[in-house]
Design a protein around this motif. Structure first.
Motif, mmCIF file in Angstrom:
data_model
loop_
_atom_site.group_PDB
_atom_site.id
_atom_site.type_symbol
_atom_site.label_atom_id
_atom_site.label_comp_id
_atom_site.label_asym_id
_atom_site.label_seq_id
_atom_site.Cartn_x
_atom_site.Cartn_y
_atom_site.Cartn_z
ATOM 1 N N ASP A 62 -5.033 47.407 60.389
ATOM 2 C CA ASP A 62 -6.415 47.626 60.805
ATOM 3 C C ASP A 62 -7.210 48.211 59.627
ATOM 4 O OD1 ASP A 62 -5.860 46.820 63.375
ATOM 5 O OD2 ASP A 62 -5.574 48.850 64.150
ATOM 6 N N PRO A 63 -8.463 47.801 59.438
ATOM 7 C CA PRO A 63 -9.314 48.478 58.456
ATOM 8 C C PRO A 63 -9.479 49.945 58.856
ATOM 9 C CG PRO A 63 -10.273 46.383 59.103
ATOM 10 C CD PRO A 63 -9.135 46.638 60.056
ATOM 11 N N PHE A 64 -9.529 50.839 57.867
ATOM 12 C CA PHE A 64 -9.646 52.267 58.194
ATOM 13 C C PHE A 64 -10.510 52.964 57.158
ATOM 14 C CE2 PHE A 64 -6.138 52.093 55.198
ATOM 15 C CZ PHE A 64 -6.280 53.251 54.444
ATOM 16 N N SER A 65 -10.860 54.219 57.461
ATOM 17 C CA SER A 65 -11.716 54.999 56.559
ATOM 18 C C SER A 65 -11.062 56.334 56.231
ATOM 19 C CB SER A 65 -13.083 55.250 57.208
ATOM 20 O OG SER A 65 -12.931 56.014 58.387
ATOM 21 N N VAL A 66 -11.417 56.854 55.055
ATOM 22 C CA VAL A 66 -10.900 58.150 54.594
ATOM 23 C C VAL A 66 -12.055 58.946 53.998
ATOM 24 C CG1 VAL A 66 -9.270 59.357 53.098
ATOM 25 C CG2 VAL A 66 -8.682 57.107 53.997
ATOM 26 N N LEU A 67 -12.110 60.223 54.319
ATOM 27 C CA LEU A 67 -13.067 61.134 53.694
ATOM 28 C C LEU A 67 -12.327 61.969 52.650
ATOM 29 C CD1 LEU A 67 -15.726 62.708 53.396
ATOM 30 C CD2 LEU A 67 -15.002 64.134 55.330
ATOM 31 N N LEU A 68 -12.722 61.815 51.390
ATOM 32 C CA LEU A 68 -12.174 62.639 50.315
ATOM 33 C C LEU A 68 -13.120 63.802 50.083
ATOM 34 C CD1 LEU A 68 -11.177 59.902 47.694
ATOM 35 C CD2 LEU A 68 -9.763 60.894 49.478
ATOM 36 N N PRO A 141 -16.519 55.581 62.236
ATOM 37 C CA PRO A 141 -15.451 56.558 62.458
ATOM 38 C C PRO A 141 -14.844 56.995 61.132
ATOM 39 C CG PRO A 141 -14.652 54.348 62.905
ATOM 40 C CD PRO A 141 -16.122 54.222 62.623
ATOM 41 N N ILE A 142 -14.494 58.256 61.036
ATOM 42 C CA ILE A 142 -13.726 58.754 59.893
ATOM 43 C C ILE A 142 -12.307 58.988 60.402
ATOM 44 C CG2 ILE A 142 -13.431 60.585 58.201
ATOM 45 C CD1 ILE A 142 -15.869 58.858 57.673
ATOM 46 N N ASP A 143 -11.388 58.129 59.977
ATOM 47 C CA ASP A 143 -10.030 58.160 60.519
ATOM 48 C C ASP A 143 -9.155 59.233 59.884
ATOM 49 O OD1 ASP A 143 -10.379 55.810 62.235
ATOM 50 O OD2 ASP A 143 -10.555 54.716 60.342
ATOM 51 N N TYR A 144 -9.300 59.411 58.577
ATOM 52 C CA TYR A 144 -8.435 60.360 57.871
ATOM 53 C C TYR A 144 -9.262 61.179 56.894
ATOM 54 C CZ TYR A 144 -4.829 57.179 59.612
ATOM 55 O OH TYR A 144 -4.043 56.400 60.427
ATOM 56 N N TYR A 145 -8.691 62.290 56.451
ATOM 57 C CA TYR A 145 -9.332 63.094 55.418
ATOM 58 C C TYR A 145 -8.284 63.502 54.385
ATOM 59 C CZ TYR A 145 -7.191 67.563 56.692
ATOM 60 O OH TYR A 145 -6.278 68.577 56.894
ATOM 61 N N ILE A 146 -8.738 63.726 53.177
ATOM 62 C CA ILE A 146 -7.916 64.316 52.116
ATOM 63 C C ILE A 146 -8.771 65.390 51.458
ATOM 64 C CG2 ILE A 146 -6.690 63.941 49.940
ATOM 65 C CD1 ILE A 146 -6.253 61.051 50.776
ATOM 66 N N GLU A 147 -8.306 66.622 51.536
ATOM 67 C CA GLU A 147 -9.045 67.755 50.968
ATOM 68 C C GLU A 147 -8.323 68.257 49.716
ATOM 69 O OE1 GLU A 147 -9.541 72.448 51.964
ATOM 70 O OE2 GLU A 147 -9.746 71.077 53.657
ATOM 71 N N ILE A 148 -9.071 68.352 48.629
ATOM 72 C CA ILE A 148 -8.521 68.842 47.366
ATOM 73 C C ILE A 148 -9.212 70.149 47.007
ATOM 74 C CG2 ILE A 148 -8.121 68.339 44.920
ATOM 75 C CD1 ILE A 148 -8.444 65.381 45.594
ATOM 76 N N ASN A 149 -8.431 71.179 46.761
ATOM 77 C CA ASN A 149 -8.974 72.453 46.319
ATOM 78 C C ASN A 149 -9.338 72.319 44.845
ATOM 79 O OD1 ASN A 149 -9.626 75.078 45.717
ATOM 80 N ND2 ASN A 149 -7.537 75.866 45.908
ATOM 81 N N MET A 150 -10.642 72.342 44.526
ATOM 82 C CA MET A 150 -11.077 72.128 43.151
ATOM 83 C C MET A 150 -10.521 73.187 42.214
ATOM 84 S SD MET A 150 -12.737 69.350 43.354
ATOM 85 C CE MET A 150 -13.513 69.268 41.747
ATOM 86 N N ASN A 241 -2.336 72.377 46.728
ATOM 87 C CA ASN A 241 -3.781 72.192 46.574
ATOM 88 C C ASN A 241 -4.376 71.028 47.338
ATOM 89 O OD1 ASN A 241 -4.440 74.279 44.427
ATOM 90 N ND2 ASN A 241 -2.794 73.160 43.415
ATOM 91 N N VAL A 242 -3.565 70.261 48.051
ATOM 92 C CA VAL A 242 -4.060 69.098 48.787
ATOM 93 C C VAL A 242 -3.669 69.207 50.257
ATOM 94 C CG1 VAL A 242 -4.003 66.575 49.010
ATOM 95 C CG2 VAL A 242 -3.917 67.628 46.740
ATOM 96 N N LYS A 243 -4.621 68.909 51.141
ATOM 97 C CA LYS A 243 -4.356 68.867 52.576
ATOM 98 C C LYS A 243 -4.838 67.529 53.122
ATOM 99 C CE LYS A 243 -4.895 73.858 53.333
ATOM 100 N NZ LYS A 243 -5.664 74.907 54.083
ATOM 101 N N THR A 244 -4.130 66.999 54.115
ATOM 102 C CA THR A 244 -4.516 65.734 54.725
ATOM 103 C C THR A 244 -3.911 65.615 56.110
ATOM 104 O OG1 THR A 244 -4.444 63.315 54.484
ATOM 105 C CG2 THR A 244 -2.550 64.544 53.663
ATOM 106 N N ASN A 245 -4.559 64.818 56.967
ATOM 107 C CA ASN A 245 -3.966 64.545 58.281
ATOM 108 C C ASN A 245 -3.115 63.281 58.257
ATOM 109 O OD1 ASN A 245 -6.226 62.888 57.958
ATOM 110 N ND2 ASN A 245 -6.766 62.916 60.125
#
Length: 304
Positions: A62-68, A141-150, A241-245
């Motif tokens: 399925d096509p999906f989206s990620v928020l960085l 919809p935003i399906d996933y996220y990836i958070e990076i601590n700068m 330093n990285v978090k994601t669902n």
């Protein structure tokens, strides 16, 4: 046994030992990667968004989206998502669309009943509020996220042995001098290089470009064979330093089913203009520009 047969047997024996050692080493890397992704895995509690009534199935492509999100957290500060990039991935067209969102964009903050800078959503309600706010702004919809601590950029850069970037113009920032041209940066230098904004003629867009430079350089350096011998430090830096669902299994599915899409990345920026409201600077986006981006991303996610 002839000398020739003995020589062949000896060579074969050595190859078997080397392959066995490589297998053990590869298994260790695999296990370390799995442990790192489990450390990075940070689910968030959010109501199933109406933008996506049913969860995407990566096994079915399925096509999906990620928020960085690049989050700048300093001492005694809850942090703000100063870098926000939305990726939509479509395996059917083998393409990725990358949209950078300026941190000062004025939007409705979902859950606060107010309009404010989009990067304040993280300070008010963390990842969940950021995802909900961007879903509303882009109507996807935003399906996933990836958070990076700068702040952790420097640890990741140092773990891969520094990075190389091509600097467009000379500038000074936080005690460092960055000459024009090709530069080799340490972790501390890369952090300062990615933070500068006010001396850049392109403002926040210029800073976003430098941050993408650092991220691309990290990926390139981290994927090289030479970095395999330092995988332990690299994984430690990522885990811290990285978090994601995203789960480990989902990452494997993405690598298996969507890998070719990464070869075709189209980058987009949001057109707008600066405006002072109550002595505060905002980046204003017209309804027409917002509708254009919504249509673009919804079609890429095959929602229409």
């Amino acid at each position: 046994m002839s000398k020739k047969k003995k020589l062949i047997l000896t060579i074969v024996s050595i190859l078997v030992v080397l392959l066995g050692a490589a297998g053990v080493y590869g298994f260790n890397i695999y296990q370390s990667l799995k442990e790192t992704t489990e450390t990075m895995h940070t689910p968030i509690e959010r109501v199933q968004p109406e933008k996506r009534p049913e969860k995407v199935t990566l096994e079915k492509k399925d096509p999906f989206s990620v928020l960085l999100m690049g989050v700048d957290k300093r001492e005694n500060d809850s942090g703000r998502s100063d870098t926000m990039v939305v990726l939509t991935v479509n395996p059917n067209t083998n393409s990725v669309k990358m949209l950078s969102i300026p941190r000062d964009t004025r939007v409705e903050i979902i859950g606060r009943d107010t309009e404010d800078k989009i990067n304040h959503a993280y300070a008010f309600g963390g990842v969940a509020m950021s995802m909900a706010t961007i879903e509303n702004f882009l109507d996807i919809p935003i399906d996933y996220y990836i958070e990076i601590n700068m702040e952790g950029f420097k640890d990741i850069v140092d773990a891969v042995g520094g990075v190389e970037v091509n600097n467009a113009f000379a500038f000074n920032y936080e005690g460092y001098t960055f000459e024009e041209g090709t530069l080799q940066l340490s972790g501390e230098e890369a952090l300062a290089y990615s933070r500068m904004r006010y001396e850049d003629p392109n403002g926040d867009f210029g800073r976003q470009q430098r941050q993408r430079q650092i991220i691309s350089a990290i990926i390139k350096k981290g994927a090289s064979l030479s970095s395999l011998w330092n995988y332990s430090n690299i994984f430690d830096a990522l885990g811290a330093n990285v978090k994601t669902n995203l789960t480990f299994e989902e990452m494997v599915d993405i690598q298996r089913n969507y890998g070719s899409a990464a070869k075709n990345i189209e980058q987009y920026q949001i057109a707008g203009n600066g405006q002072m409201i109550n002595s505060i600077y905002y980046y204003m986006v017209s309804d027409e520009e917002r509708a254009r981006l919504q249509d673009l991303l919804r079609q890429h996610l095959e929602l229409d």
